[in-house]
Design a protein around this motif. Structure first.
Motif, PDB file in Angstrom:
ATOM      1  N   ARG A  59       0.826  -1.209   0.000  1.00 35.16           N
ATOM      2  CA  ARG A  59       0.000   0.000   0.000  1.00 35.16           C
ATOM      3  C   ARG A  59       0.861   1.261   0.000  1.00 35.16           C
ATOM      4  O   ARG A  59       0.515   2.257  -0.649  1.00 35.16           O
ATOM      5  CB  ARG A  59      -0.932  -0.001   1.212  1.00 35.16           C
ATOM      6  CG  ARG A  59      -1.952   1.118   1.192  1.00 35.16           C
ATOM      7  CD  ARG A  59      -2.962   0.980   2.306  1.00 35.16           C
ATOM      8  NE  ARG A  59      -3.991   1.996   2.215  1.00 35.16           N
ATOM      9  CZ  ARG A  59      -5.028   2.085   3.063  1.00 35.16           C
ATOM     10  NH1 ARG A  59      -5.154   1.199   4.043  1.00 35.16           N
ATOM     11  NH2 ARG A  59      -5.909   3.059   2.913  1.00 35.16           N
ATOM     12  N   THR A  60       1.972   1.224   0.714  1.00 32.94           N
ATOM     13  CA  THR A  60       2.868   2.380   0.743  1.00 32.94           C
ATOM     14  C   THR A  60       3.443   2.666  -0.639  1.00 32.94           C
ATOM     15  O   THR A  60       3.543   3.829  -1.054  1.00 32.94           O
ATOM     16  CB  THR A  60       4.006   2.145   1.763  1.00 32.94           C
ATOM     17  OG1 THR A  60       3.439   1.896   3.045  1.00 32.94           O
ATOM     18  CG2 THR A  60       4.922   3.361   1.848  1.00 32.94           C
ATOM     19  N   HIS A  65       2.021   1.689  -3.537  1.00 32.06           N
ATOM     20  CA  HIS A  65       0.887   2.049  -4.390  1.00 32.06           C
ATOM     21  C   HIS A  65       0.423   3.484  -4.154  1.00 32.06           C
ATOM     22  O   HIS A  65       0.055   4.190  -5.097  1.00 32.06           O
ATOM     23  CB  HIS A  65      -0.258   1.077  -4.121  1.00 32.06           C
ATOM     24  CG  HIS A  65      -1.469   1.282  -4.974  1.00 32.06           C
ATOM     25  ND1 HIS A  65      -1.450   1.142  -6.346  1.00 32.06           N
ATOM     26  CD2 HIS A  65      -2.744   1.626  -4.650  1.00 32.06           C
ATOM     27  CE1 HIS A  65      -2.653   1.375  -6.831  1.00 32.06           C
ATOM     28  NE2 HIS A  65      -3.446   1.676  -5.826  1.00 32.06           N
ATOM     29  N   GLU A  66       0.446   3.914  -2.903  1.00 32.33           N
ATOM     30  CA  GLU A  66      -0.057   5.244  -2.563  1.00 32.33           C
ATOM     31  C   GLU A  66       1.047   6.286  -2.460  1.00 32.33           C
ATOM     32  O   GLU A  66       0.772   7.429  -2.055  1.00 32.33           O
ATOM     33  CB  GLU A  66      -0.851   5.182  -1.257  1.00 32.33           C
ATOM     34  CG  GLU A  66      -2.114   4.340  -1.375  1.00 32.33           C
ATOM     35  CD  GLU A  66      -2.995   4.380  -0.145  1.00 32.33           C
ATOM     36  OE1 GLU A  66      -2.631   5.088   0.827  1.00 32.33           O
ATOM     37  OE2 GLU A  66      -4.056   3.729  -0.146  1.00 32.33           O
ATOM     38  N   CYS A  67       2.263   5.927  -2.835  1.00 27.23           N
ATOM     39  CA  CYS A  67       3.337   6.929  -2.877  1.00 27.23           C
ATOM     40  C   CYS A  67       2.889   8.081  -3.767  1.00 27.23           C
ATOM     41  O   CYS A  67       2.434   7.857  -4.899  1.00 27.23           O
ATOM     42  CB  CYS A  67       4.608   6.291  -3.440  1.00 27.23           C
ATOM     43  SG  CYS A  67       5.999   7.452  -3.573  1.00 27.23           S
ATOM     44  N   PRO A  68       2.956   9.320  -3.297  1.00 27.29           N
ATOM     45  CA  PRO A  68       2.491  10.445  -4.113  1.00 27.29           C
ATOM     46  C   PRO A  68       3.352  10.712  -5.345  1.00 27.29           C
ATOM     47  O   PRO A  68       2.940  11.468  -6.235  1.00 27.29           O
ATOM     48  CB  PRO A  68       2.533  11.630  -3.139  1.00 27.29           C
ATOM     49  CG  PRO A  68       3.473  11.215  -2.062  1.00 27.29           C
ATOM     50  CD  PRO A  68       3.371   9.738  -1.942  1.00 27.29           C
ATOM     51  N   ASP A 121       3.061   2.263 -10.614  1.00 29.26           N
ATOM     52  CA  ASP A 121       2.176   2.923 -11.578  1.00 29.26           C
ATOM     53  C   ASP A 121       2.410   2.436 -12.998  1.00 29.26           C
ATOM     54  O   ASP A 121       1.456   2.277 -13.768  1.00 29.26           O
ATOM     55  CB  ASP A 121       2.381   4.443 -11.512  1.00 29.26           C
ATOM     56  CG  ASP A 121       2.036   4.997 -10.155  1.00 29.26           C
ATOM     57  OD1 ASP A 121       0.862   4.889  -9.768  1.00 29.26           O
ATOM     58  OD2 ASP A 121       2.935   5.502  -9.465  1.00 29.26           O
ATOM     59  N   TYR A 175      -3.927  -5.494  -5.929  1.00 33.98           N
ATOM     60  CA  TYR A 175      -3.068  -4.826  -6.903  1.00 33.98           C
ATOM     61  C   TYR A 175      -2.926  -5.655  -8.179  1.00 33.98           C
ATOM     62  O   TYR A 175      -2.985  -5.125  -9.292  1.00 33.98           O
ATOM     63  CB  TYR A 175      -1.690  -4.562  -6.278  1.00 33.98           C
ATOM     64  CG  TYR A 175      -1.808  -3.899  -4.937  1.00 33.98           C
ATOM     65  CD1 TYR A 175      -2.055  -2.532  -4.825  1.00 33.98           C
ATOM     66  CD2 TYR A 175      -1.726  -4.642  -3.755  1.00 33.98           C
ATOM     67  CE1 TYR A 175      -2.209  -1.919  -3.588  1.00 33.98           C
ATOM     68  CE2 TYR A 175      -1.880  -4.048  -2.514  1.00 33.98           C
ATOM     69  CZ  TYR A 175      -2.122  -2.691  -2.433  1.00 33.98           C
ATOM     70  OH  TYR A 175      -2.288  -2.086  -1.210  1.00 33.98           O
ATOM     71  N   LYS A 227      -2.920  10.411  -9.074  1.00 34.16           N
ATOM     72  CA  LYS A 227      -2.815   9.099  -8.444  1.00 34.16           C
ATOM     73  C   LYS A 227      -3.979   8.880  -7.474  1.00 34.16           C
ATOM     74  O   LYS A 227      -4.556   7.784  -7.426  1.00 34.16           O
ATOM     75  CB  LYS A 227      -1.466   8.951  -7.735  1.00 34.16           C
ATOM     76  CG  LYS A 227      -0.283   8.851  -8.682  1.00 34.16           C
ATOM     77  CD  LYS A 227       0.976   8.362  -7.987  1.00 34.16           C
ATOM     78  CE  LYS A 227       0.824   6.965  -7.439  1.00 34.16           C
ATOM     79  NZ  LYS A 227       2.105   6.384  -6.981  1.00 34.16           N
ATOM     80  N   ARG A 228      -4.329   9.908  -6.715  1.00 35.15           N
ATOM     81  CA  ARG A 228      -5.498   9.794  -5.820  1.00 35.15           C
ATOM     82  C   ARG A 228      -6.775   9.600  -6.624  1.00 35.15           C
ATOM     83  O   ARG A 228      -7.648   8.806  -6.257  1.00 35.15           O
ATOM     84  CB  ARG A 228      -5.611  11.037  -4.937  1.00 35.15           C
ATOM     85  CG  ARG A 228      -4.523  11.161  -3.878  1.00 35.15           C
ATOM     86  CD  ARG A 228      -4.885  12.198  -2.828  1.00 35.15           C
ATOM     87  NE  ARG A 228      -5.077  13.523  -3.410  1.00 35.15           N
ATOM     88  CZ  ARG A 228      -4.102  14.402  -3.608  1.00 35.15           C
ATOM     89  NH1 ARG A 228      -2.850  14.102  -3.267  1.00 35.15           N
ATOM     90  NH2 ARG A 228      -4.358  15.592  -4.129  1.00 35.15           N
ATOM     91  N   ARG A 285      -7.093   6.013  -7.769  1.00 35.15           N
ATOM     92  CA  ARG A 285      -7.429   5.109  -6.673  1.00 35.15           C
ATOM     93  C   ARG A 285      -8.865   5.271  -6.206  1.00 35.15           C
ATOM     94  O   ARG A 285      -9.546   4.301  -5.895  1.00 35.15           O
ATOM     95  CB  ARG A 285      -6.501   5.359  -5.466  1.00 35.15           C
ATOM     96  CG  ARG A 285      -5.070   4.948  -5.646  1.00 35.15           C
ATOM     97  CD  ARG A 285      -4.353   4.864  -4.303  1.00 35.15           C
ATOM     98  NE  ARG A 285      -4.443   6.091  -3.526  1.00 35.15           N
ATOM     99  CZ  ARG A 285      -3.577   7.108  -3.600  1.00 35.15           C
ATOM    100  NH1 ARG A 285      -2.566   7.048  -4.450  1.00 35.15           N
ATOM    101  NH2 ARG A 285      -3.708   8.182  -2.838  1.00 35.15           N
ATOM    102  N   GLU A 286      -9.333   6.509  -6.147  1.00 37.79           N
ATOM    103  CA  GLU A 286     -10.586   6.800  -5.470  1.00 37.79           C
ATOM    104  C   GLU A 286     -11.797   6.887  -6.390  1.00 37.79           C
ATOM    105  O   GLU A 286     -12.938   6.800  -5.919  1.00 37.79           O
ATOM    106  CB  GLU A 286     -10.433   8.097  -4.669  1.00 37.79           C
ATOM    107  CG  GLU A 286      -9.379   7.990  -3.564  1.00 37.79           C
ATOM    108  CD  GLU A 286      -9.015   9.326  -2.943  1.00 37.79           C
ATOM    109  OE1 GLU A 286      -9.676  10.339  -3.282  1.00 37.79           O
ATOM    110  OE2 GLU A 286      -8.074   9.359  -2.124  1.00 37.79           O
TER     111      GLU A 286
END
Length: 261
Positions: free
Chosen positions: A91-92, A94-97, A120, A147, A210-211, A214-215
């Motif tokens: 998750r870290t 995947h969610e790295c900005p 990505d 993922y 990226k957000r 995901r969202e």
């Protein structure tokens, strides 16, 4: 020698798995190191993009055999804690900005598939092989599933989760698990070209994109989603980089993030 190498080159960072003697299989120590590395790079305003790479012939063979032997005697609670650490690592990443590119120079098996899928963009050497081997060991690819299913697509995931067959880089590209399968000699140049695209973009916009992916992906198109997406574009238009980017386009000047790259 460190099992994980981190190299910073201006706005770019490369995180390299460095356990070639065990085909870059991960254990609890490497999981913690990867989590810390991506959390730190994600907070570093000087870094614009990250490459996840590996030394040796394999990219990642999944779980380390010595670690698996230890896990064989774990209680359910210990297994849950272990799996939670792996889930946090994925998750870290995947969610790295910052955009993350997987540079896949060799084979990717089992949990290694989760590492690639959490990135990505994935670029692979055309000699690399891929496999979700868990069912042959009496296991399931549970922690990596969110993922990998997103990257493979549900239909391809049904096949490769259940058959545990090895598939080629060409197949991985055809089904979308990797974006490009190229000759090994062209691997670095292909990754470089991808990074150039990231350096041309607004760092804040990339993080917001990226957000968004995901969202918003997979949600029903209803009044809530419509309002959400309208708010997102309004927010980015009013942001400092959003205003600068539009003005630079209209005035035919370069925004500050191009000067930084």
């Amino acid at each position: 020698m460190s099992n994980l190498l981190i190299d910073r080159n201006g706005p770019l960072a490369t995180v390299t798995l460095n356990r070639p003697d065990v085909r870059n299989a991960f254990d609890d120590a490497l999981i913690v190191a990867l989590t810390d590395a991506f959390a730190t790079l994600g907070r570093d305003e000087a870094i614009r993009a990250v490459v996840l790479a590996a030394n040796g012939k394999a990219f990642c063979a999944g779980a380390d055999l010595s670690w698996m032997r230890r896990m064989a005697d774990y209680t359910h609670a210990e297994n849950l804690a272990d799996a939670s650490a792996l889930a946090t690592m994925l998750r870290t990443i995947h969610e790295c900005p910052k955009p993350v590119v997987a540079r896949v120079q060799g084979d990717v098996f089992a949990g290694g598939m989760g590492l690639v899928a959490a990135c990505d963009i994935a670029v692979a050497a055309d000699t690399a092989r891929f496999c979700l081997s868990e069912v042959k060991l009496g296991l399931i690819p549970a922690t990596i599933a969110p993922y990998v299913i997103a990257a493979l697509g549900a239909r391809a995931a049904q096949r490769f989760f259940l058959t545990a067959e090895v598939f080629s880089a060409q197949t991985a590209a055809a089904i979308g698990f990797v974006h490009d399968a190229v000759h090994a000699d062209a691997l670095d140049e292909t990754v470089t070209q991808v990074l150039k695209h990231f350096l041309a973009a607004s760092p804040d916009a990339l993080a917001a994109c990226k957000r968004l992916l995901r969202e918003v992906g997979g949600r029903a198109i209803d009044d809530v989603l419509v309002a959400d997406t309208a708010a997102r574009i309004a927010d980015i238009r009013a942001s400092e980089q959003g205003r600068e980017g539009v003005q630079s386009f209209l005035n035919k000047t370069k925004p500050s993030w191009l000067a930084q790259s």
